[in-house]
Design an enzyme around this catalytic site. Structure first.
Site, PDB file in Angstrom:
ATOM      1  N   LEU A  50      36.774  32.280  37.737  1.00 40.11           N
ATOM      2  CA  LEU A  50      37.364  32.708  39.007  1.00 40.11           C
ATOM      3  C   LEU A  50      38.074  34.052  38.901  1.00 40.11           C
ATOM      4  O   LEU A  50      38.075  34.839  39.857  1.00 40.11           O
ATOM      5  CB  LEU A  50      38.370  31.646  39.471  1.00 40.11           C
ATOM      6  CG  LEU A  50      39.236  31.972  40.686  1.00 40.11           C
ATOM      7  CD1 LEU A  50      38.387  31.977  41.947  1.00 40.11           C
ATOM      8  CD2 LEU A  50      40.379  30.967  40.819  1.00 40.11           C
ATOM      9  N   TYR A  51      38.681  34.353  37.766  1.00 34.45           N
ATOM     10  CA  TYR A  51      39.583  35.498  37.662  1.00 34.45           C
ATOM     11  C   TYR A  51      38.858  36.825  37.860  1.00 34.45           C
ATOM     12  O   TYR A  51      37.876  37.117  37.170  1.00 34.45           O
ATOM     13  CB  TYR A  51      40.301  35.495  36.313  1.00 34.45           C
ATOM     14  CG  TYR A  51      41.194  34.294  36.075  1.00 34.45           C
ATOM     15  CD1 TYR A  51      41.647  33.508  37.131  1.00 34.45           C
ATOM     16  CD2 TYR A  51      41.586  33.939  34.790  1.00 34.45           C
ATOM     17  CE1 TYR A  51      42.459  32.410  36.915  1.00 34.45           C
ATOM     18  CE2 TYR A  51      42.410  32.843  34.567  1.00 34.45           C
ATOM     19  CZ  TYR A  51      42.838  32.074  35.627  1.00 34.45           C
ATOM     20  OH  TYR A  51      43.641  30.984  35.411  1.00 34.45           O
ATOM     21  N   SER A  52      39.359  37.593  38.812  1.00 28.95           N
ATOM     22  CA  SER A  52      38.797  38.916  39.136  1.00 28.95           C
ATOM     23  C   SER A  52      37.300  38.829  39.408  1.00 28.95           C
ATOM     24  O   SER A  52      36.535  39.734  39.041  1.00 28.95           O
ATOM     25  CB  SER A  52      39.071  39.912  38.000  1.00 28.95           C
ATOM     26  OG  SER A  52      40.449  39.976  37.709  1.00 28.95           O
ATOM     27  N   GLY A  54      35.111  37.111  38.000  1.00 22.39           N
ATOM     28  CA  GLY A  54      34.336  37.043  36.763  1.00 22.39           C
ATOM     29  C   GLY A  54      34.556  38.235  35.851  1.00 22.39           C
ATOM     30  O   GLY A  54      34.117  38.226  34.694  1.00 22.39           O
TER      31      GLY A  54
END
Length: 303
Positions: A50-52, A54
């Site tokens: 989820l972060y940025s 991917g």
């Protein structure tokens, strides 16, 4: 180093959060933070698909490749909250794991989290898919994040009954300002020998002391949420943190993380840093031991 549950994962007592990589920290800044972290002895990096969007995984993957550090770094990532993959169905887990392996440039994930519980996916199917990944050597151990007591207990029971891979750790929202973890989950983790890696260990930066009554709003995207803690209770906690930090000649953030580390079952709180200066303020937690009186004062102030 501290071992997670009964695993073979020996980890640094401060887990470096990768949620800022590709968001508030560009690749150069992210590389600098990662370099400083491992130079201090760190070996435990947490990220998620989820972060940025991917990008966090990809930045970590490029750093691993360029520095040749894969063999001595414990990589944790997650599945279950990213866009159309915001579920824990078998096909989702399988596809997300393959994408994370590619993004990270690795042949296995050390610790793979269900990012949050999915009431729409049968636990048996979720665990069976995780178990397949473990048996295939693509994942070493599995863990849970954002689970409540009944579902976490049910998952552990199913793994035991069916002989499936078992959650070895829990990643809950837990810090001096958010203590709901203590209302049932802490006891369950203790009974089941789950290692605990709290996220938002600094309450979105509030516990670093940079948000004060009448003070600047702050330049972080989390500033608004952090300032929600700026009430009588939050001010009281900051007051105790100020006194203890001064007594140890260290930062408020290090003291707040040291309180977490002193809690039963906590293995390594997760904290992120968008630059090396922020990281330097957190690293003293590794050598910081609070007295019983200091721990009690913080516990009482945050109750």
């Amino acid at each position: 180093m501290t071992k997670i549950s009964d695993t073979e994962l020996d980890v640094f007592p401060l887990c470096l959060g990768g949620n800022v990589f590709g968001w508030t920290a560009d690749e150069d800044a992210s590389f600098a933070v990662l370099d400083a972290y491992v130079a201090a002895g760190g070996n435990f990096i947490d990220t998620a698909d989820l972060y940025s969007g991917g990008e966090s995984e990809k930045i970590i993957g490029r750093w691993l490749a360029r520095r040749g550090r894969r063999d001595d770094i414990v990589i944790a990532t997650k599945v279950g909250m990213a866009g159309e993959r915001a579920n824990l169905r078998p096909a989702t887990i399988r596809a997300a794991a393959e994408d994370s392996l590619r993004s990270l440039g690795v042949d296995h994930i050390d610790l793979y989290y269900a990012h949050r519980d999915d009431l729409g996916s049968p636990i048996e199917e979720t665990l069976a898919t995780f178990d397949d990944l473990v048996r295939e050597g693509k994942v070493r151990y599995i863990a849970a994040s954002n689970y409540e007591v009944p579902r976490l207990a049910a998952a552990l029971k199913i793994s035991e009954t069916e002989g499936l891979a078992r959650f070895v750790a829990l990643q809950p929202h837990y810090n001096l300002m958010e203590r709901g973890f203590e209302e049932g989950l802490a006891d369950l983790c203790g009974r089941e020998n789950l290692g605990v890696m709290p996220y938002f260990g600094l309450a979105r930066g509030f516990l670093t002391g940079k948000y004060r009554p009448g003070g600047p709003e702050g330049d972080s995207p989390r500033a608004g949420r952090a300032r929600e803690y700026l009430n009588d209770r939050g001010v009281a906690v900051l007051g105790v943190l100020d006194e203890i930090a001064a007594a140890h000649d260290t930062s408020l953030g290090a003291v707040a993380l040291a309180w977490l580390l002193a809690q039963p079952t906590v293995v390594a709180p997760i904290a992120s840093a968008r630059n090396t200066e922020q990281l330097a303020a957190l690293l003293p937690v590794v050598d910081l031991t609070l007295s019983a009186d200091e721990l009690a004062r913080l516990t009482d102030a945050s109750a």
